[in-house]
Design a protein around this motif. Structure first.
Motif, PDB file in Angstrom:
ATOM      1  N   UNK A 307       0.811  -1.218   0.000  1.00 23.40           N
ATOM      2  CA  UNK A 307       0.000   0.000   0.000  1.00 23.40           C
ATOM      3  C   UNK A 307       0.842   1.265   0.000  1.00 23.40           C
ATOM      4  N   UNK A 308       2.060   1.183   0.532  1.00 21.81           N
ATOM      5  CA  UNK A 308       2.941   2.357   0.526  1.00 21.81           C
ATOM      6  C   UNK A 308       3.793   2.442  -0.737  1.00 21.81           C
ATOM      7  N   UNK A 309       3.651   1.454  -1.620  1.00 22.04           N
ATOM      8  CA  UNK A 309       4.393   1.467  -2.869  1.00 22.04           C
ATOM      9  C   UNK A 309       5.844   1.102  -2.753  1.00 22.04           C
ATOM     10  N   UNK A 310       6.238   0.464  -1.632  1.00 21.20           N
ATOM     11  CA  UNK A 310       7.644   0.097  -1.433  1.00 21.20           C
ATOM     12  C   UNK A 310       7.903  -1.373  -1.737  1.00 21.20           C
ATOM     13  N   UNK A 311       6.893  -2.053  -2.288  1.00 20.01           N
ATOM     14  CA  UNK A 311       7.008  -3.486  -2.549  1.00 20.01           C
ATOM     15  C   UNK A 311       6.890  -3.742  -4.046  1.00 20.01           C
TER      16      UNK A 311
END
Length: 393
Positions: A307-311
Protein backbone atom coordinates in the motif's frame (compact mmCIF):
# COMPACT_ATOMS: atom_id res chain seq x y z
CA UNK A 1 -3.48 -25.21 62.07
CA UNK A 2 0.04 -25.82 60.83
CA UNK A 3 1.22 -23.26 58.31
CA UNK A 4 1.95 -24.79 54.93
CA UNK A 5 5.37 -23.92 53.54
CA UNK A 6 5.34 -21.65 50.49
CA UNK A 7 6.64 -23.11 47.21
CA UNK A 8 9.74 -20.88 47.29
CA UNK A 9 10.81 -22.21 50.70
CA UNK A 10 10.49 -25.83 49.56
CA UNK A 11 13.68 -26.29 47.57
CA UNK A 12 13.04 -29.90 46.54
CA UNK A 13 10.00 -32.15 46.16
CA UNK A 14 9.69 -35.67 44.76
CA UNK A 15 8.38 -35.30 41.21
CA UNK A 16 5.01 -37.04 41.58
CA UNK A 17 2.31 -37.09 38.92
CA UNK A 18 -0.27 -34.34 39.23
CA UNK A 19 -3.91 -35.31 39.68
CA UNK A 20 -5.67 -35.39 36.31
CA UNK A 21 -8.91 -34.34 38.05
CA UNK A 22 -7.29 -31.53 40.05
CA UNK A 23 -9.61 -28.53 40.42
CA UNK A 24 -8.56 -24.99 39.51
CA UNK A 25 -5.50 -26.23 37.61
CA UNK A 26 -4.29 -23.09 35.85
CA UNK A 27 -1.10 -21.76 34.30
CA UNK A 28 1.59 -20.85 36.83
CA UNK A 29 3.64 -17.62 36.87
CA UNK A 30 6.66 -19.65 35.71
CA UNK A 31 4.71 -20.94 32.70
CA UNK A 32 3.66 -17.40 31.85
CA UNK A 33 7.29 -16.26 32.03
CA UNK A 34 8.24 -19.15 29.76
CA UNK A 35 5.61 -18.03 27.24
CA UNK A 36 6.75 -14.43 27.46
CA UNK A 37 10.30 -15.40 26.52
CA UNK A 38 8.98 -17.36 23.54
CA UNK A 39 7.27 -14.20 22.27
CA UNK A 40 10.75 -13.07 21.21
CA UNK A 41 11.33 -16.19 19.13
CA UNK A 42 7.91 -16.00 17.46
CA UNK A 43 8.47 -12.33 16.66
CA UNK A 44 11.88 -13.00 15.13
CA UNK A 45 10.48 -15.81 12.96
CA UNK A 46 7.59 -13.65 11.73
CA UNK A 47 9.93 -10.73 10.96
CA UNK A 48 12.29 -12.95 8.99
CA UNK A 49 9.35 -14.38 7.02
CA UNK A 50 8.17 -10.85 6.20
CA UNK A 51 11.58 -9.87 4.84
CA UNK A 52 11.79 -13.01 2.70
CA UNK A 53 8.31 -12.46 1.28
CA UNK A 54 8.97 -8.77 0.60
CA UNK A 55 12.11 -9.66 -1.34
CA UNK A 56 10.19 -12.13 -3.51
CA UNK A 57 11.69 -15.27 -1.97
CA UNK A 58 8.37 -16.84 -1.00
CA UNK A 59 9.32 -20.52 -1.29
CA UNK A 60 12.57 -20.10 0.65
CA UNK A 61 10.90 -17.88 3.26
CA UNK A 62 8.00 -20.23 3.91
CA UNK A 63 10.27 -23.28 4.09
CA UNK A 64 12.68 -21.57 6.49
CA UNK A 65 9.80 -20.27 8.60
CA UNK A 66 8.27 -23.75 8.86
CA UNK A 67 11.60 -25.21 9.96
CA UNK A 68 12.35 -22.49 12.50
CA UNK A 69 8.82 -22.47 13.86
CA UNK A 70 8.99 -26.22 14.45
CA UNK A 71 11.91 -25.69 16.84
CA UNK A 72 9.98 -22.97 18.69
CA UNK A 73 6.72 -24.90 18.81
CA UNK A 74 8.17 -28.27 19.75
CA UNK A 75 10.21 -26.87 22.61
CA UNK A 76 7.17 -25.02 23.94
CA UNK A 77 4.88 -28.04 23.50
CA UNK A 78 7.12 -30.46 25.37
CA UNK A 79 7.57 -28.09 28.29
CA UNK A 80 3.82 -27.49 28.54
CA UNK A 81 2.72 -31.13 28.48
CA UNK A 82 5.43 -32.14 30.96
CA UNK A 83 4.45 -29.31 33.30
CA UNK A 84 0.81 -30.35 33.11
CA UNK A 85 1.73 -33.79 34.45
CA UNK A 86 4.73 -33.21 36.75
CA UNK A 87 5.10 -29.53 37.71
CA UNK A 88 6.65 -29.48 41.20
CA UNK A 89 7.69 -25.80 41.12
CA UNK A 90 10.69 -26.54 43.34
CA UNK A 91 14.18 -25.14 42.89
CA UNK A 92 15.54 -27.82 40.50
CA UNK A 93 12.39 -27.57 38.38
CA UNK A 94 12.72 -23.79 38.14
CA UNK A 95 16.41 -23.99 37.25
CA UNK A 96 15.70 -26.56 34.52
CA UNK A 97 13.03 -24.23 33.17
CA UNK A 98 15.56 -21.38 33.19
CA UNK A 99 17.84 -23.49 30.99
CA UNK A 100 14.94 -24.12 28.60
CA UNK A 101 14.22 -20.38 28.47
CA UNK A 102 17.88 -19.78 27.64
CA UNK A 103 17.55 -22.30 24.83
CA UNK A 104 14.45 -20.55 23.50
CA UNK A 105 16.20 -17.19 23.47
CA UNK A 106 19.18 -18.76 21.71
CA UNK A 107 16.78 -20.02 19.04
CA UNK A 108 15.43 -16.48 18.70
CA UNK A 109 18.95 -15.16 18.23
CA UNK A 110 19.62 -17.70 15.50
CA UNK A 111 16.52 -17.08 13.38
CA UNK A 112 18.15 -14.63 10.96
CA UNK A 113 21.13 -16.88 10.28
CA UNK A 114 18.82 -19.88 9.86
CA UNK A 115 16.97 -18.08 7.07
CA UNK A 116 20.38 -17.73 5.41
CA UNK A 117 21.01 -21.46 5.73
CA UNK A 118 23.11 -21.51 8.92
CA UNK A 119 21.28 -23.54 11.60
CA UNK A 120 24.13 -23.88 14.07
CA UNK A 121 22.84 -21.37 16.60
CA UNK A 122 19.27 -22.63 16.39
CA UNK A 123 20.39 -26.23 16.87
CA UNK A 124 22.47 -25.17 19.87
CA UNK A 125 19.47 -23.52 21.51
CA UNK A 126 17.15 -26.35 20.56
CA UNK A 127 19.42 -29.07 21.91
CA UNK A 128 19.89 -27.06 25.11
CA UNK A 129 16.12 -26.96 25.59
CA UNK A 130 15.63 -30.62 24.85
CA UNK A 131 18.46 -31.86 27.08
CA UNK A 132 17.03 -29.83 29.96
CA UNK A 133 13.84 -31.82 29.41
CA UNK A 134 15.85 -35.03 29.74
CA UNK A 135 16.84 -34.06 33.29
CA UNK A 136 13.16 -33.47 34.08
CA UNK A 137 12.13 -36.86 32.71
CA UNK A 138 14.90 -38.59 34.69
CA UNK A 139 13.63 -36.90 37.85
CA UNK A 140 10.12 -38.14 37.06
CA UNK A 141 11.44 -41.67 36.45
CA UNK A 142 13.18 -41.65 39.80
CA UNK A 143 10.24 -40.31 41.81
CA UNK A 144 7.21 -41.88 40.11
CA UNK A 145 7.47 -45.68 39.67
CA UNK A 146 4.21 -45.96 37.73
CA UNK A 147 5.40 -43.50 35.08
CA UNK A 148 9.00 -44.73 35.02
CA UNK A 149 8.76 -46.70 31.74
CA UNK A 150 7.29 -43.71 29.90
CA UNK A 151 9.73 -41.25 31.49
CA UNK A 152 12.77 -43.37 30.58
CA UNK A 153 11.50 -43.75 27.02
CA UNK A 154 11.13 -39.98 26.76
CA UNK A 155 14.64 -39.42 28.09
CA UNK A 156 16.25 -42.01 25.82
CA UNK A 157 14.33 -40.90 22.72
CA UNK A 158 15.16 -37.23 23.24
CA UNK A 159 18.88 -37.91 23.69
CA UNK A 160 19.12 -40.04 20.54
CA UNK A 161 17.28 -37.50 18.40
CA UNK A 162 19.39 -34.60 19.69
CA UNK A 163 22.58 -36.41 18.69
CA UNK A 164 21.10 -36.79 15.22
CA UNK A 165 20.16 -33.08 15.06
CA UNK A 166 23.78 -32.18 15.75
CA UNK A 167 25.00 -34.67 13.14
CA UNK A 168 22.61 -33.14 10.58
CA UNK A 169 24.61 -29.90 10.64
CA UNK A 170 27.23 -31.66 8.50
CA UNK A 171 24.70 -33.01 5.98
CA UNK A 172 24.55 -30.66 2.96
CA UNK A 173 21.93 -29.69 0.40
CA UNK A 174 18.99 -31.92 -0.43
CA UNK A 175 20.18 -34.67 1.89
CA UNK A 176 20.06 -32.17 4.75
CA UNK A 177 16.48 -31.25 3.90
CA UNK A 178 15.48 -34.91 3.81
CA UNK A 179 17.27 -35.47 7.13
CA UNK A 180 15.31 -32.58 8.63
CA UNK A 181 11.99 -34.19 7.70
CA UNK A 182 13.13 -37.57 9.05
CA UNK A 183 14.19 -36.00 12.35
CA UNK A 184 10.89 -34.13 12.68
CA UNK A 185 9.09 -37.45 12.30
CA UNK A 186 11.43 -38.95 14.91
CA UNK A 187 10.68 -36.11 17.35
CA UNK A 188 6.94 -36.58 16.85
CA UNK A 189 7.28 -40.33 17.32
CA UNK A 190 9.03 -40.14 20.72
CA UNK A 191 5.88 -39.14 22.68
CA UNK A 192 3.81 -41.74 20.82
CA UNK A 193 6.31 -44.44 21.76
CA UNK A 194 6.69 -43.24 25.34
CA UNK A 195 2.98 -42.77 26.06
CA UNK A 196 2.14 -46.22 24.67
CA UNK A 197 3.62 -47.82 27.81
CA UNK A 198 1.60 -45.83 30.32
CA UNK A 199 0.20 -42.40 29.62
CA UNK A 200 1.23 -39.44 31.75
CA UNK A 201 -1.40 -37.62 33.78
CA UNK A 202 -1.69 -34.36 31.86
CA UNK A 203 -4.65 -32.14 32.78
CA UNK A 204 -7.14 -31.44 29.92
CA UNK A 205 -8.27 -28.03 31.18
CA UNK A 206 -4.70 -26.96 31.92
CA UNK A 207 -3.44 -28.06 28.49
CA UNK A 208 -6.30 -26.25 26.76
CA UNK A 209 -5.47 -23.07 28.69
CA UNK A 210 -1.77 -23.36 27.81
CA UNK A 211 -2.60 -23.74 24.11
CA UNK A 212 -4.99 -20.82 24.33
CA UNK A 213 -2.28 -18.63 25.84
CA UNK A 214 0.14 -19.49 23.04
CA UNK A 215 -2.58 -18.73 20.50
CA UNK A 216 -2.83 -15.27 22.03
CA UNK A 217 0.94 -14.87 21.66
CA UNK A 218 0.92 -15.61 17.94
CA UNK A 219 -2.18 -13.51 17.34
CA UNK A 220 -0.26 -10.70 18.98
CA UNK A 221 2.00 -10.67 15.92
CA UNK A 222 -1.02 -9.71 13.82
CA UNK A 223 -1.94 -6.93 16.23
CA UNK A 224 1.62 -5.62 16.00
CA UNK A 225 1.31 -5.53 12.22
CA UNK A 226 -1.93 -3.53 12.44
CA UNK A 227 -0.14 -1.09 14.72
CA UNK A 228 2.69 -0.79 12.23
CA UNK A 229 0.14 0.11 9.55
CA UNK A 230 -1.06 3.06 11.63
CA UNK A 231 2.54 4.09 12.38
CA UNK A 232 3.41 3.97 8.69
CA UNK A 233 0.36 6.12 7.99
CA UNK A 234 1.75 8.90 10.14
CA UNK A 235 5.01 9.05 8.17
CA UNK A 236 3.56 8.38 4.71
CA UNK A 237 1.08 11.26 4.26
CA UNK A 238 0.06 10.19 0.79
CA UNK A 239 -1.05 6.78 2.05
CA UNK A 240 -2.60 7.65 5.40
CA UNK A 241 -6.17 6.77 4.50
CA UNK A 242 -5.31 3.44 2.89
CA UNK A 243 -3.06 2.37 5.75
CA UNK A 244 -5.55 3.30 8.46
CA UNK A 245 -8.20 1.37 6.55
CA UNK A 246 -5.82 -1.59 6.35
CA UNK A 247 -5.16 -1.35 10.08
CA UNK A 248 -8.90 -1.43 10.77
CA UNK A 249 -9.31 -4.50 8.54
CA UNK A 250 -6.37 -6.21 10.26
CA UNK A 251 -7.92 -5.54 13.67
CA UNK A 252 -11.24 -7.04 12.54
CA UNK A 253 -9.34 -10.01 11.12
CA UNK A 254 -7.38 -10.79 14.29
CA UNK A 255 -10.45 -10.26 16.49
CA UNK A 256 -12.44 -12.66 14.33
CA UNK A 257 -9.65 -15.25 14.45
CA UNK A 258 -9.54 -14.91 18.23
CA UNK A 259 -13.32 -15.29 18.47
CA UNK A 260 -13.43 -18.37 16.26
CA UNK A 261 -10.63 -20.13 18.14
CA UNK A 262 -12.01 -19.48 21.62
CA UNK A 263 -15.69 -19.84 20.72
CA UNK A 264 -15.65 -23.54 21.61
CA UNK A 265 -13.94 -24.78 24.81
CA UNK A 266 -10.55 -26.12 23.81
CA UNK A 267 -10.63 -28.93 26.36
CA UNK A 268 -13.99 -30.32 25.20
CA UNK A 269 -12.55 -32.94 22.84
CA UNK A 270 -9.80 -33.87 25.29
CA UNK A 271 -12.39 -34.55 27.99
CA UNK A 272 -14.91 -36.37 25.79
CA UNK A 273 -12.42 -38.70 24.05
CA UNK A 274 -9.23 -38.78 26.13
CA UNK A 275 -7.43 -41.33 23.93
CA UNK A 276 -3.79 -41.06 22.93
CA UNK A 277 -4.79 -40.48 19.31
CA UNK A 278 -7.13 -37.64 20.29
CA UNK A 279 -4.58 -35.90 22.48
CA UNK A 280 -1.74 -36.34 19.98
CA UNK A 281 -3.75 -35.18 16.95
CA UNK A 282 -5.12 -32.20 18.91
CA UNK A 283 -1.71 -31.27 20.31
CA UNK A 284 0.25 -31.79 17.10
CA UNK A 285 -2.40 -30.23 14.88
CA UNK A 286 -1.99 -26.92 16.66
CA UNK A 287 1.31 -26.44 14.84
CA UNK A 288 -0.73 -25.25 11.87
CA UNK A 289 -2.88 -22.94 14.02
CA UNK A 290 0.13 -21.36 15.71
CA UNK A 291 2.26 -21.07 12.57
CA UNK A 292 -0.62 -19.71 10.49
CA UNK A 293 -1.53 -17.08 13.08
CA UNK A 294 2.09 -15.90 13.29
CA UNK A 295 2.37 -15.86 9.49
CA UNK A 296 -0.70 -13.62 9.19
CA UNK A 297 1.28 -10.90 10.91
CA UNK A 298 4.09 -11.23 8.36
CA UNK A 299 1.53 -11.15 5.56
CA UNK A 300 0.01 -7.93 6.87
CA UNK A 301 3.46 -6.35 6.91
CA UNK A 302 3.72 -7.24 3.21
CA UNK A 303 0.30 -5.65 2.61
CA UNK A 304 1.49 -2.47 4.33
CA UNK A 305 4.55 -2.34 2.06
CA UNK A 306 2.33 -2.84 -0.99
CA UNK A 307 0.00 0.00 0.00
CA UNK A 308 2.94 2.36 0.53
CA UNK A 309 4.39 1.47 -2.87
CA UNK A 310 7.64 0.10 -1.43
CA UNK A 311 7.01 -3.49 -2.55
CA UNK A 312 7.80 -4.78 -6.02
CA UNK A 313 5.07 -7.42 -6.05
CA UNK A 314 1.67 -7.54 -7.70
CA UNK A 315 -1.62 -7.27 -5.88
CA UNK A 316 -2.30 -11.01 -5.78
CA UNK A 317 1.26 -11.86 -4.74
CA UNK A 318 1.09 -9.33 -1.90
CA UNK A 319 -2.31 -10.65 -0.74
CA UNK A 320 -1.52 -14.37 -0.63
CA UNK A 321 0.90 -14.07 2.35
CA UNK A 322 -2.15 -13.03 4.39
CA UNK A 323 -5.01 -14.98 2.83
CA UNK A 324 -3.24 -18.37 2.74
CA UNK A 325 -2.39 -18.46 6.48
CA UNK A 326 -5.89 -17.19 7.36
CA UNK A 327 -7.36 -20.05 5.33
CA UNK A 328 -5.01 -22.54 7.01
CA UNK A 329 -6.00 -21.15 10.42
CA UNK A 330 -9.71 -21.55 9.67
CA UNK A 331 -9.32 -25.09 8.36
CA UNK A 332 -7.17 -26.10 11.34
CA UNK A 333 -9.63 -24.69 13.88
CA UNK A 334 -12.42 -26.44 11.99
CA UNK A 335 -10.67 -29.82 12.17
CA UNK A 336 -9.50 -29.56 15.79
CA UNK A 337 -12.34 -27.67 17.51
CA UNK A 338 -15.41 -27.96 15.31
CA UNK A 339 -15.22 -31.17 13.30
CA UNK A 340 -16.64 -31.95 9.86
CA UNK A 341 -19.45 -33.96 11.50
CA UNK A 342 -20.45 -31.24 13.97
CA UNK A 343 -24.14 -31.39 14.83
CA UNK A 344 -24.55 -27.75 13.82
CA UNK A 345 -24.30 -28.05 10.04
CA UNK A 346 -24.07 -24.31 9.24
CA UNK A 347 -20.97 -24.07 11.43
CA UNK A 348 -19.48 -27.35 10.18
CA UNK A 349 -19.87 -26.17 6.58
CA UNK A 350 -19.17 -22.50 7.22
CA UNK A 351 -15.52 -22.90 8.19
CA UNK A 352 -14.22 -24.65 5.05
CA UNK A 353 -16.41 -22.52 2.78
CA UNK A 354 -15.07 -19.34 4.37
CA UNK A 355 -11.50 -20.63 4.01
CA UNK A 356 -12.03 -21.09 0.26
CA UNK A 357 -13.63 -17.66 -0.06
CA UNK A 358 -10.72 -16.06 1.81
CA UNK A 359 -8.31 -17.56 -0.72
CA UNK A 360 -10.50 -16.25 -3.53
CA UNK A 361 -10.36 -12.79 -1.92
CA UNK A 362 -6.72 -12.63 -3.02
CA UNK A 363 -7.92 -11.75 -6.51
CA UNK A 364 -10.12 -8.84 -5.41
CA UNK A 365 -9.03 -5.16 -5.34
CA UNK A 366 -9.10 -5.09 -1.51
CA UNK A 367 -8.12 -8.62 -0.40
CA UNK A 368 -7.38 -7.90 3.28
CA UNK A 369 -10.65 -6.04 3.72
CA UNK A 370 -12.62 -8.80 2.02
CA UNK A 371 -10.88 -11.47 4.10
CA UNK A 372 -11.66 -9.53 7.27
CA UNK A 373 -15.30 -9.21 6.22
CA UNK A 374 -15.54 -12.94 5.50
CA UNK A 375 -14.07 -14.00 8.84
CA UNK A 376 -16.35 -11.52 10.63
CA UNK A 377 -19.32 -13.01 8.75
CA UNK A 378 -18.25 -16.46 9.96
CA UNK A 379 -18.27 -15.13 13.52
CA UNK A 380 -21.82 -13.90 13.01
CA UNK A 381 -22.78 -17.29 11.58
CA UNK A 382 -21.39 -19.15 14.60
CA UNK A 383 -23.17 -16.83 17.02
CA UNK A 384 -26.53 -17.09 15.26
CA UNK A 385 -26.32 -20.82 14.52
CA UNK A 386 -25.32 -21.79 18.06
CA UNK A 387 -27.66 -19.37 19.87
CA UNK A 388 -29.57 -21.20 22.56
CA UNK A 389 -28.14 -24.61 21.60
CA UNK A 390 -24.83 -24.68 23.42
CA UNK A 391 -24.57 -26.48 26.69
CA UNK A 392 -21.98 -25.31 29.22
CA UNK A 393 -18.82 -27.38 29.50
Amino acid sequence: MTEQPSPIRVWYRPMRSRDREEHHRVATPLELLFDLCFVVAVGQAAAALHHALAEGHAAHGVTSFAMVFFAIWWGWLNFSWFASAFDTDDVPYRLATLVQIAGGLTIAAGVSSAFEGDFRLIVAGYVLMRLAMVTQWLRAARSEPECRPAALRYAAGIVVVQVLWIARLWVPGTAGAVAFVVLVVAELAVPVWAESSRGTTWHPHHIAERYGLFTLIVLGETILSATNAIKEGTIEPGHTGALISLAAAALVLVFSMWWLYFDRPGHARLVRRPTMFTSMSWGYGHYFIFAAAAAVGAGLEVAVAYDTGTLHLGGVASALPTTIPVAVFLLSVWLLHIGPTNECRPIAIGFPVTAVLVLAASFTPAPIHVAAGLTAALVVLTVVASHGSRSPV
